[in-house]
Design a protein around this motif. Structure first.
Motif, PDB file in Angstrom:
ATOM      1  N   LEU A  89       0.856  -1.186   0.000  1.00 50.75           N
ATOM      2  CA  LEU A  89       0.000   0.000   0.000  1.00 50.75           C
ATOM      3  C   LEU A  89       0.888   1.230   0.000  1.00 50.75           C
ATOM      4  N   GLU A  90       0.539   2.217  -0.813  1.00 51.54           N
ATOM      5  CA  GLU A  90       1.173   3.526  -0.693  1.00 51.54           C
ATOM      6  C   GLU A  90       0.193   4.360   0.113  1.00 51.54           C
ATOM      7  N   VAL A  91       0.674   4.848   1.233  1.00 49.69           N
ATOM      8  CA  VAL A  91      -0.185   5.607   2.135  1.00 49.69           C
ATOM      9  C   VAL A  91       0.115   7.084   1.921  1.00 49.69           C
ATOM     10  N   VAL A  93      -0.726  10.965   2.966  1.00 49.58           N
ATOM     11  CA  VAL A  93      -1.345  11.894   3.903  1.00 49.58           C
ATOM     12  C   VAL A  93      -1.235  13.287   3.296  1.00 49.58           C
ATOM     13  N   ARG A  94      -2.322  14.056   3.387  1.00 51.82           N
ATOM     14  CA  ARG A  94      -2.334  15.399   2.805  1.00 51.82           C
ATOM     15  C   ARG A  94      -2.833  16.435   3.815  1.00 51.82           C
ATOM     16  N   ASN A  95      -2.157  17.575   3.812  1.00 45.42           N
ATOM     17  CA  ASN A  95      -2.589  18.724   4.617  1.00 45.42           C
ATOM     18  C   ASN A  95      -3.190  19.813   3.744  1.00 45.42           C
ATOM     19  N   ALA A  98      -3.131  19.305  -3.562  1.00 35.73           N
ATOM     20  CA  ALA A  98      -2.099  19.417  -4.605  1.00 35.73           C
ATOM     21  C   ALA A  98      -2.142  18.149  -5.445  1.00 35.73           C
ATOM     22  N   GLY A  99      -1.399  18.175  -6.549  1.00 32.93           N
ATOM     23  CA  GLY A  99      -1.165  16.984  -7.355  1.00 32.93           C
ATOM     24  C   GLY A  99      -2.440  16.255  -7.747  1.00 32.93           C
ATOM     25  N   SER A 100      -2.436  14.941  -7.556  1.00 33.32           N
ATOM     26  CA  SER A 100      -3.548  14.109  -8.029  1.00 33.32           C
ATOM     27  C   SER A 100      -4.852  14.441  -7.301  1.00 33.32           C
ATOM     28  N   PHE A 101      -4.762  14.906  -6.058  1.00 37.89           N
ATOM     29  CA  PHE A 101      -5.986  15.280  -5.321  1.00 37.89           C
ATOM     30  C   PHE A 101      -6.670  16.465  -6.007  1.00 37.89           C
ATOM     31  N   VAL A 174       3.070  19.759   2.620  1.00 41.64           N
ATOM     32  CA  VAL A 174       1.800  19.721   1.884  1.00 41.64           C
ATOM     33  C   VAL A 174       1.200  18.311   1.914  1.00 41.64           C
ATOM     34  N   ASP A 175       2.001  17.347   1.500  1.00 39.16           N
ATOM     35  CA  ASP A 175       1.555  15.949   1.494  1.00 39.16           C
ATOM     36  C   ASP A 175       2.774  15.048   1.424  1.00 39.16           C
ATOM     37  N   PHE A 176       2.583  13.757   1.604  1.00 38.59           N
ATOM     38  CA  PHE A 176       3.686  12.794   1.506  1.00 38.59           C
ATOM     39  C   PHE A 176       3.144  11.384   1.390  1.00 38.59           C
ATOM     40  N   LYS A 177       4.051  10.482   0.971  1.00 38.34           N
ATOM     41  CA  LYS A 177       3.728   9.065   0.806  1.00 38.34           C
ATOM     42  C   LYS A 177       4.565   8.235   1.774  1.00 38.34           C
ATOM     43  N   LEU A 178       3.943   7.291   2.424  1.00 34.70           N
ATOM     44  CA  LEU A 178       4.669   6.372   3.312  1.00 34.70           C
ATOM     45  C   LEU A 178       4.456   4.939   2.853  1.00 34.70           C
ATOM     46  N   PRO A 196      12.448  14.524  -0.429  1.00 36.72           N
ATOM     47  CA  PRO A 196      11.752  15.396  -1.392  1.00 36.72           C
ATOM     48  C   PRO A 196      11.175  14.622  -2.588  1.00 36.72           C
ATOM     49  N   ASP A 197      11.571  13.336  -2.744  1.00 39.36           N
ATOM     50  CA  ASP A 197      10.935  12.482  -3.761  1.00 39.36           C
ATOM     51  C   ASP A 197       9.523  12.097  -3.328  1.00 39.36           C
ATOM     52  N   THR A 198       9.299  12.023  -2.034  1.00 42.03           N
ATOM     53  CA  THR A 198       8.048  11.441  -1.516  1.00 42.03           C
ATOM     54  C   THR A 198       7.199  12.434  -0.720  1.00 42.03           C
ATOM     55  N   CYS A 199       7.689  13.672  -0.595  1.00 44.40           N
ATOM     56  CA  CYS A 199       6.947  14.704   0.141  1.00 44.40           C
ATOM     57  C   CYS A 199       6.785  15.931  -0.754  1.00 44.40           C
ATOM     58  N   ARG A 200       5.708  16.676  -0.586  1.00 45.65           N
ATOM     59  CA  ARG A 200       5.647  18.024  -1.168  1.00 45.65           C
ATOM     60  C   ARG A 200       6.005  19.015  -0.074  1.00 45.65           C
ATOM     61  N   LEU A 201       6.997  19.837  -0.386  1.00 44.48           N
ATOM     62  CA  LEU A 201       7.530  20.791   0.584  1.00 44.48           C
ATOM     63  C   LEU A 201       7.513  22.175  -0.050  1.00 44.48           C
ATOM     64  N   PHE A 215      10.884  18.515 -10.845  1.00 41.37           N
ATOM     65  CA  PHE A 215      11.260  17.540 -11.883  1.00 41.37           C
ATOM     66  C   PHE A 215      10.020  17.121 -12.671  1.00 41.37           C
ATOM     67  N   ARG A 216       8.945  16.733 -11.963  1.00 43.37           N
ATOM     68  CA  ARG A 216       7.726  16.269 -12.636  1.00 43.37           C
ATOM     69  C   ARG A 216       7.208  17.313 -13.615  1.00 43.37           C
ATOM     70  N   ARG A 217       7.297  18.580 -13.236  1.00 41.51           N
ATOM     71  CA  ARG A 217       6.690  19.661 -14.017  1.00 41.51           C
ATOM     72  C   ARG A 217       7.699  20.463 -14.846  1.00 41.51           C
TER      73      ARG A 217
HETATM   74  N1  UDP Z   1       4.056  10.113  -3.995  1.00 45.17           N
HETATM   75  C1  UDP Z   1       5.140   9.251  -3.981  1.00 45.17           C
HETATM   76  N2  UDP Z   1       5.128   8.168  -4.809  1.00 45.17           N
HETATM   77  C2  UDP Z   1       4.109   7.886  -5.639  1.00 45.17           C
HETATM   78  C3  UDP Z   1       2.997   8.763  -5.661  1.00 45.17           C
HETATM   79  C4  UDP Z   1       3.005   9.864  -4.825  1.00 45.17           C
HETATM   80  O1  UDP Z   1       6.070   9.467  -3.225  1.00 45.17           O
HETATM   81  O2  UDP Z   1       4.160   6.866  -6.358  1.00 45.17           O
HETATM   82  C5  UDP Z   1       4.025  11.286  -3.117  1.00 45.17           C
HETATM   83  C6  UDP Z   1       4.204  12.583  -3.872  1.00 45.17           C
HETATM   84  O3  UDP Z   1       5.556  12.978  -3.868  1.00 45.17           O
HETATM   85  C7  UDP Z   1       3.366  13.544  -3.069  1.00 45.17           C
HETATM   86  C8  UDP Z   1       2.271  12.680  -2.451  1.00 45.17           C
HETATM   87  O4  UDP Z   1       2.750  11.358  -2.505  1.00 45.17           O
HETATM   88  O5  UDP Z   1       4.137  14.114  -2.027  1.00 45.17           O
HETATM   89  C9  UDP Z   1       0.942  12.806  -3.141  1.00 45.17           C
HETATM   90  O6  UDP Z   1       1.107  12.582  -4.508  1.00 45.17           O
HETATM   91  P1  UDP Z   1      -0.111  12.698  -5.538  1.00 45.17           P
HETATM   92  O7  UDP Z   1      -1.096  11.640  -5.223  1.00 45.17           O
HETATM   93  O8  UDP Z   1      -0.604  14.097  -5.553  1.00 45.17           O
HETATM   94  O9  UDP Z   1       0.502  12.241  -6.898  1.00 45.17           O
HETATM   95  P2  UDP Z   1       1.205  12.963  -8.111  1.00 45.17           P
HETATM   96  O10 UDP Z   1       0.667  14.354  -8.247  1.00 45.17           O
HETATM   97  O11 UDP Z   1       2.653  12.888  -7.773  1.00 45.17           O
HETATM   98  O12 UDP Z   1       0.816  12.061  -9.251  1.00 45.17           O
END
Ligand code: UDP
Ligand code: ADP
Length: 236
Positions: A89-91, A93-95, A98-101, A174-178, A196-201, A215-217
């Motif tokens: 599971l990719e968990v 958490v968002r405050n 942003a992004g996919s949300f 902002v948000d992060f993945k665990l 910074p790969d897994t968190c939005r700062l 990098f993504r953008r």
């Molecule tokens: N994230 C990650 N690995 C993933 C997907 C997301 O580390 O495979 C992190 C991402 O860096 C962000 C948060 O999880 O801090 C939320 O990401 P989002 O769902 O908004 O996805 P994205 O916009 O990156 O597609």
């Protein structure tokens, strides 16, 4: 501790066996991917920053009652960790939206939530890590009810700690993945990385992005952003 064969090479890290069957060595690369692997590149020095930042936070979390896989930093890119069986599971958490949300729900980036949110995706590259809920996770036998409750509680606790530590340094989390894993006695611990790969700062004053979104953008200044994030918490 002796490094043995490479067990796995992922997108951002390599994993090696050691002479202790309960321990692994993770080695952080400069490779970066985004958009489900469609976008590839390198971010010079990223591996060093992510390794040190992850260890910095894991150590602090451990002191605050959250069990982690962290054992010992071996070098600037390598860390000894407890071997876990990863809960797939990719968990997230968002405050702040942003992004996919923002995309999924049509909410402008930057909208601050009254309370943090949590969501899960199925860690499965072939399926594109689809979003799922706790019932789906149970139906697919990805985790038990107890594990999901434990993971949820740990994730929100991690958020409170990380938010505070970053806020003190002028950075908004902002948000992060665990990711979590099971030790051989089936206790659940925090694994993988916090970086910074897994968190939005976001810089709290200017809103400047200090994370992988650059990098993504294709925003440029990627290396400088990672370096700045590391500097803020005193790692460089
Ligand atoms: N994230 C990650 N690995 C993933 C997907 C997301 O580390 O495979 C992190 C991402 O860096 C962000 C948060 O999880 O801090 C939320 O990401 P989002 O769902 O908004 O996805 P994205 O916009 O990156 O597609
Ligand atoms: P990906 O597999 O998504 O490309 P990485 O390049 O970061 O990701 O590879 C690291 C892999 O190691 C991930 O699959 C992650 O789930 C796994 N992992 C992280 N920590 C541990 C651990 N303590 N024990 C076993 N596997 C781990």
């Amino acid at each position: 501790m002796e490094k043995r064969e490479q067990l796995y090479e992922g997108k951002a890290k390599k994993v090696y066996a050691t002479d202790d069957s309960g321990l692994l060595i993770v080695s952080y690369k400069d490779d970066a991917t985004a958009l489900n692997g469609l976008k590839r590149g390198t971010i010079a020095g990223k591996g060093v920053i992510n390794n040190r930042m992850s260890n910095f936070f894991m150590e602090k979390l451990e002191k605050n009652g959250i069990p982690t896989h962290f054992v010992k930093e071996l070098s600037e890119r390598e860390t000894l960790v407890k071997k876990v069986s990863i809960v797939p599971l990719e968990v997230i958490v968002r405050n702040i939206a942003a992004g996919s949300f923002s995309k999924r729900y049509g909410v402008e980036e930057g909208v601050v939530f009254d309370t943090p949110t949590i969501e899960f995706s199925y860690k499965n590259d072939a399926l594109g890590d689809p979003l799922l809920n706790a019932y789906h996770a149970k139906a697919l036998k990805l985790a038990t009810e107890e594990e999901i409750e434990q993971i949820t509680a740990y994730s929100f606790a991690v958020n409170e700690h990380l938010k505070t530590w970053w806020r003190e340094k002028g950075v908004t989390l902002v948000d992060f993945k665990l990711e979590f894993g099971r030790l051989s006695d089936s206790t659940v611990v925090l694994a993988d990385e916090i970086s910074p790969d897994t968190c939005r700062l976001w810089d709290s004053e200017t809103g400047e992005k200090l994370d992988k979104d650059r990098f993504r953008r294709d925003m440029g200044g990627v290396e400088a952003a990672y370096t700045e994030a590391a500097k803020r918490i005193g790692l460089l």
